[in-house]
Write a protein that holds these residues in place. Sequence first.
Motif, mmCIF file in Angstrom:
data_model
loop_
_atom_site.group_PDB
_atom_site.id
_atom_site.type_symbol
_atom_site.label_atom_id
_atom_site.label_comp_id
_atom_site.label_asym_id
_atom_site.label_seq_id
_atom_site.Cartn_x
_atom_site.Cartn_y
_atom_site.Cartn_z
ATOM 1 N N VAL A 288 8.248 2.975 -12.708
ATOM 2 C CA VAL A 288 7.638 3.787 -11.631
ATOM 3 C C VAL A 288 8.471 3.463 -10.293
ATOM 4 C CG1 VAL A 288 5.447 3.359 -10.325
ATOM 5 C CG2 VAL A 288 5.223 3.620 -12.822
ATOM 6 N N ASN A 289 8.634 4.400 -9.374
ATOM 7 C CA ASN A 289 9.108 3.965 -8.045
ATOM 8 C C ASN A 289 7.853 4.219 -7.080
ATOM 9 O OD1 ASN A 289 11.730 3.819 -8.807
ATOM 10 N ND2 ASN A 289 11.994 6.028 -8.991
ATOM 11 N N LEU A 290 7.495 2.801 -6.506
ATOM 12 C CA LEU A 290 6.648 2.611 -5.453
ATOM 13 C C LEU A 290 7.049 2.580 -4.300
ATOM 14 C CD1 LEU A 290 3.234 2.585 -5.196
ATOM 15 C CD2 LEU A 290 3.603 0.342 -5.636
ATOM 16 N N PHE A 291 6.772 3.630 -3.246
ATOM 17 C CA PHE A 291 7.176 3.686 -1.796
ATOM 18 C C PHE A 291 6.001 3.202 -0.992
ATOM 19 C CE2 PHE A 291 7.866 5.904 2.368
ATOM 20 C CZ PHE A 291 8.700 5.163 2.773
ATOM 21 N N GLY A 292 5.996 2.064 -0.200
ATOM 22 C CA GLY A 292 4.704 1.714 0.364
ATOM 23 C C GLY A 292 5.182 0.824 1.458
ATOM 24 N N VAL A 293 4.023 0.269 2.232
ATOM 25 C CA VAL A 293 4.066 -0.857 3.027
ATOM 26 C C VAL A 293 3.522 -2.145 2.523
ATOM 27 C CG1 VAL A 293 1.994 -0.238 4.369
ATOM 28 C CG2 VAL A 293 3.870 -1.234 5.725
ATOM 29 N N VAL A 294 4.361 -3.289 3.209
ATOM 30 C CA VAL A 294 3.828 -4.584 2.600
ATOM 31 C C VAL A 294 2.567 -4.911 3.480
ATOM 32 C CG1 VAL A 294 4.522 -7.094 2.430
ATOM 33 C CG2 VAL A 294 6.150 -5.266 2.055
ATOM 34 N N THR A 295 1.515 -5.362 2.921
ATOM 35 C CA THR A 295 0.210 -5.645 3.385
ATOM 36 C C THR A 295 0.062 -7.007 3.124
ATOM 37 O OG1 THR A 295 -1.035 -5.184 1.362
ATOM 38 C CG2 THR A 295 -0.800 -3.281 2.980
ATOM 39 N N ILE B 3 11.532 -10.209 3.103
ATOM 40 C CA ILE B 3 10.498 -9.395 3.004
ATOM 41 C C ILE B 3 9.383 -9.939 4.008
ATOM 42 C CG2 ILE B 3 8.536 -8.670 1.952
ATOM 43 C CD1 ILE B 3 10.404 -8.830 -0.903
ATOM 44 N N ALA B 4 8.740 -9.058 4.875
ATOM 45 C CA ALA B 4 7.807 -9.711 5.779
ATOM 46 C C ALA B 4 6.561 -8.507 5.870
ATOM 47 C CB ALA B 4 8.242 -9.464 7.117
ATOM 48 N N ILE B 5 5.380 -8.487 6.304
ATOM 49 C CA ILE B 5 4.148 -7.972 6.305
ATOM 50 C C ILE B 5 4.563 -6.716 7.270
ATOM 51 C CG2 ILE B 5 1.825 -7.778 7.054
ATOM 52 C CD1 ILE B 5 1.594 -10.903 6.358
ATOM 53 N N GLY B 6 4.517 -5.496 6.790
ATOM 54 C CA GLY B 6 4.512 -4.341 7.912
ATOM 55 C C GLY B 6 5.748 -3.647 7.170
ATOM 56 N N GLU B 7 6.633 -4.222 6.615
ATOM 57 C CA GLU B 7 7.996 -3.524 6.276
ATOM 58 C C GLU B 7 7.604 -2.642 5.241
ATOM 59 O OE1 GLU B 7 12.446 -5.244 5.197
ATOM 60 O OE2 GLU B 7 10.828 -6.842 5.186
ATOM 61 N N GLN B 8 8.523 -1.750 5.051
ATOM 62 C CA GLN B 8 8.362 -0.552 4.201
ATOM 63 C C GLN B 8 9.412 -0.972 2.840
ATOM 64 O OE1 GLN B 8 9.055 3.273 6.062
ATOM 65 N NE2 GLN B 8 7.107 3.171 7.029
ATOM 66 N N LEU B 9 8.953 -0.552 1.609
ATOM 67 C CA LEU B 9 9.991 -0.942 0.556
ATOM 68 C C LEU B 9 9.705 -0.001 -0.427
ATOM 69 C CD1 LEU B 9 9.080 -4.879 0.077
ATOM 70 C CD2 LEU B 9 11.160 -3.746 1.362
ATOM 71 N N ILE B 10 10.702 0.256 -1.318
ATOM 72 C CA ILE B 10 10.522 1.028 -2.422
ATOM 73 C C ILE B 10 10.851 -0.195 -3.740
ATOM 74 C CG2 ILE B 10 11.790 2.788 -3.964
ATOM 75 C CD1 ILE B 10 12.954 3.887 -1.487
ATOM 76 N N VAL C 30 13.744 -3.786 -9.404
ATOM 77 C CA VAL C 30 14.642 -3.906 -8.041
ATOM 78 C C VAL C 30 13.651 -3.462 -6.967
ATOM 79 C CG1 VAL C 30 16.696 -3.092 -9.178
ATOM 80 C CG2 VAL C 30 15.170 -1.537 -8.260
ATOM 81 N N VAL C 31 13.830 -4.117 -5.726
ATOM 82 C CA VAL C 31 13.349 -3.826 -4.410
ATOM 83 C C VAL C 31 14.419 -3.527 -3.410
ATOM 84 C CG1 VAL C 31 11.755 -4.835 -2.682
ATOM 85 C CG2 VAL C 31 11.399 -5.625 -5.040
ATOM 86 N N GLN C 32 13.985 -2.296 -2.768
ATOM 87 C CA GLN C 32 14.959 -1.823 -2.053
ATOM 88 C C GLN C 32 14.341 -1.569 -0.470
ATOM 89 O OE1 GLN C 32 18.092 1.032 -4.057
ATOM 90 N NE2 GLN C 32 16.272 1.123 -5.534
ATOM 91 N N HIS C 33 15.249 -1.315 0.442
ATOM 92 C CA HIS C 33 14.511 -0.419 1.628
ATOM 93 C C HIS C 33 14.808 0.903 1.402
ATOM 94 C CE1 HIS C 33 13.900 -3.547 4.748
ATOM 95 N NE2 HIS C 33 15.173 -4.350 4.268
ATOM 96 N N ARG D 48 0.871 -1.170 0.064
ATOM 97 C CA ARG D 48 0.182 -0.040 0.055
ATOM 98 C C ARG D 48 0.844 1.370 -0.075
ATOM 99 N NH1 ARG D 48 -1.000 3.031 4.190
ATOM 100 N NH2 ARG D 48 -0.581 1.494 5.635
ATOM 101 N N MET D 49 0.695 2.207 -0.897
ATOM 102 C CA MET D 49 1.422 3.320 -1.024
ATOM 103 C C MET D 49 1.378 4.262 0.408
ATOM 104 S SD MET D 49 0.452 4.882 -4.799
ATOM 105 C CE MET D 49 1.445 6.436 -4.478
ATOM 106 N N LEU D 50 2.572 4.923 0.919
ATOM 107 C CA LEU D 50 2.618 5.514 2.049
ATOM 108 C C LEU D 50 2.289 6.963 1.855
ATOM 109 C CD1 LEU D 50 5.681 3.675 3.708
ATOM 110 C CD2 LEU D 50 3.294 3.521 4.246
ATOM 111 N N LYS D 51 2.690 7.584 0.751
ATOM 112 C CA LYS D 51 2.562 8.772 0.296
ATOM 113 C C LYS D 51 1.460 8.974 -0.719
ATOM 114 C CE LYS D 51 7.222 10.186 1.444
ATOM 115 N NZ LYS D 51 8.530 10.614 0.990
ATOM 116 N N ALA D 52 0.337 8.679 -0.447
ATOM 117 C CA ALA D 52 -0.982 8.651 -1.319
ATOM 118 C C ALA D 52 -1.442 10.179 -1.441
ATOM 119 C CB ALA D 52 -1.895 7.791 -1.113
ATOM 120 N N LEU D 53 -1.795 10.611 -2.546
ATOM 121 C CA LEU D 53 -2.188 11.879 -2.681
ATOM 122 C C LEU D 53 -3.713 11.881 -2.623
ATOM 123 C CD1 LEU D 53 0.205 12.928 -5.489
ATOM 124 C CD2 LEU D 53 0.744 13.430 -3.330
#
Length: 603
Positions: A198-205, A134-141, A155-158, A100-105
Amino acid sequence: MRSSIVVKLFILTTTLCMLILAVVYFGQTYFFKDYYANRKVSDLQAKMEAFKTAYMDAGGNSLAIQSLEQDFYRNNNVTITGLDHNGNLKDVNDFYLEIRMLKALTKAEEKERTKVPLYQLMNMEEAASGQALIAIGEQLIVTGVKSNSILTPIVVQHPSGELLYANELFKRKFYKGSEKAGSMEKRKPLESDQTSLVNLFGVVTDVRLPNGGGSSDFIYSNKLFLEQINAFQEKLLFEELQLTDSLVIQDYEQNNVKYKLFIQPVHYDNGTTNYIFAMASLQPVDEAVQMMKDYYVYIIVFVIVLILIAALYFSMKIARPLLRINQTTKKIANLDFSETIPIKSKDEIGDLSRNINQLSATLHSYIGKLQEDIAREKQLETTRKEFISGVSHELKTPLSVMKSCISILKDGVAAHKKDHYFEAMEKEVDKMDHLIVDMLELAKYESGTYRMQMDAFFVDKLIESVCEQLAHEIAAKQLRVSIQLVPALVVANQHRIEQVITNFMTNAIRYTPEGQEIVISTTDEANHVVVCVENKGARIPEEQLDKVWDRFYRGDTARQRSDGGTGLGLAISKNILELHGARYGAANTKDGVAFFFCLNKQS
């Protein structure tokens, strides 16, 4: 030097079998691989069409499509799956993460959940081990290509910049530098790159990882298959790959193993396009060909030995009757017809053997007849010489008598006996006339062209008539005639049988001493009548009994001449009886000689 037919057949058979073996060997070694590949591709094309129909009939039902894929894999040993329009696995839902996106507009972006496929970032063993980063609740880019609610990851990054996972194929296309955090730089876009990242910054649900035993394990466990999907997806996303409606077949080789890739576009009414992607390995045929090469080392030795044995047996089997025919024909050429060829088959060799046997029998028969003709001709020549000698001898005496009489009459000696000498010459002329008539009769019977005309008559009446005719000669020698006749109606030529009886009677009168007896009898038997004339008082030596039927045979030469015999009577009788097919003969009795013959009775 002449070659044996066995050797020729052996060489020909061996060469032919070796040629067939070589054709089979080279065909299976060098052409079987291509044949197998083309046959497999052809079969898979038809099966892909059937799978496409079933795939579209499933109407997007994931469970039904997964069942189709598994059945196709089990039945054909070909990995197959469906891809969406971006090349992602379409009908698998057990290997992804959701963020889920963390910086949703907007509120819509807040509620939106984006699915990120993980099968391109980690393998199944790593996912099943429980050591995923990767675990649920973890923030990823997550950087990638987004379409609808699916993000194809590169790519998947912290958030700190630490690289967790990367799609190596995509990463090499868009990034350069080290994989350490913060050291990667995005490449300058190529002119052909039409896809924006696309760079998507969000949290793993949510995180779904396969733990083995799932319906899609056969896809996840096939690393090479996933790599080819990845390569296809890379071309599809970044190189504007254009595919037609028809099936596309591509070749691929990995570690000297050849594969066939099948890509079948599936178009829907809403304008979207999915893909059916399959990969078939040609390794089994390579292994089979290699195994056949190793196996042929042993089988060729065995087959060569078998060919030699079979060729030798075949050659001898075919040549044996021909050799036998050759031996037999050699004997036939030397006029030896004692051997025949055994017929053991119904083919052309059997027909040839049968014809040679028939030819041998025919030649044997003709040569036998020819030998008989030659022997008969020799016998005739001998008889002719004897006949001329006998005729010359028989004519010599009357001619000498006539010459003496003519000389006496010419010289005028004993003129008072002129009538006596004329009478003597007349008798000698009569003798010569009788001799010539008998000679002509005998020649007629021996010609082989004379045919007897048969009629029925009483033979006892005929015998009585002959006895009356010879009564004067019988009385002249004071002979007694005993007649023992039974009435009998026979079938024969009456005139010629009369001639035979007359000859027998004349012969008996001539050789019976004065005052002795002549016995004339007939015996009635089952189918014939036996006529016998026996003269008493004179016998014929046993060794001469068969000769009495010869021409000019004389038991007493001087006496025969004095009695006026020509020596042809019994020879003429013999020919007449043989023309009748009658049995005849002569035998010594107790005190004389009996001449007999048989005549058929009228039925």
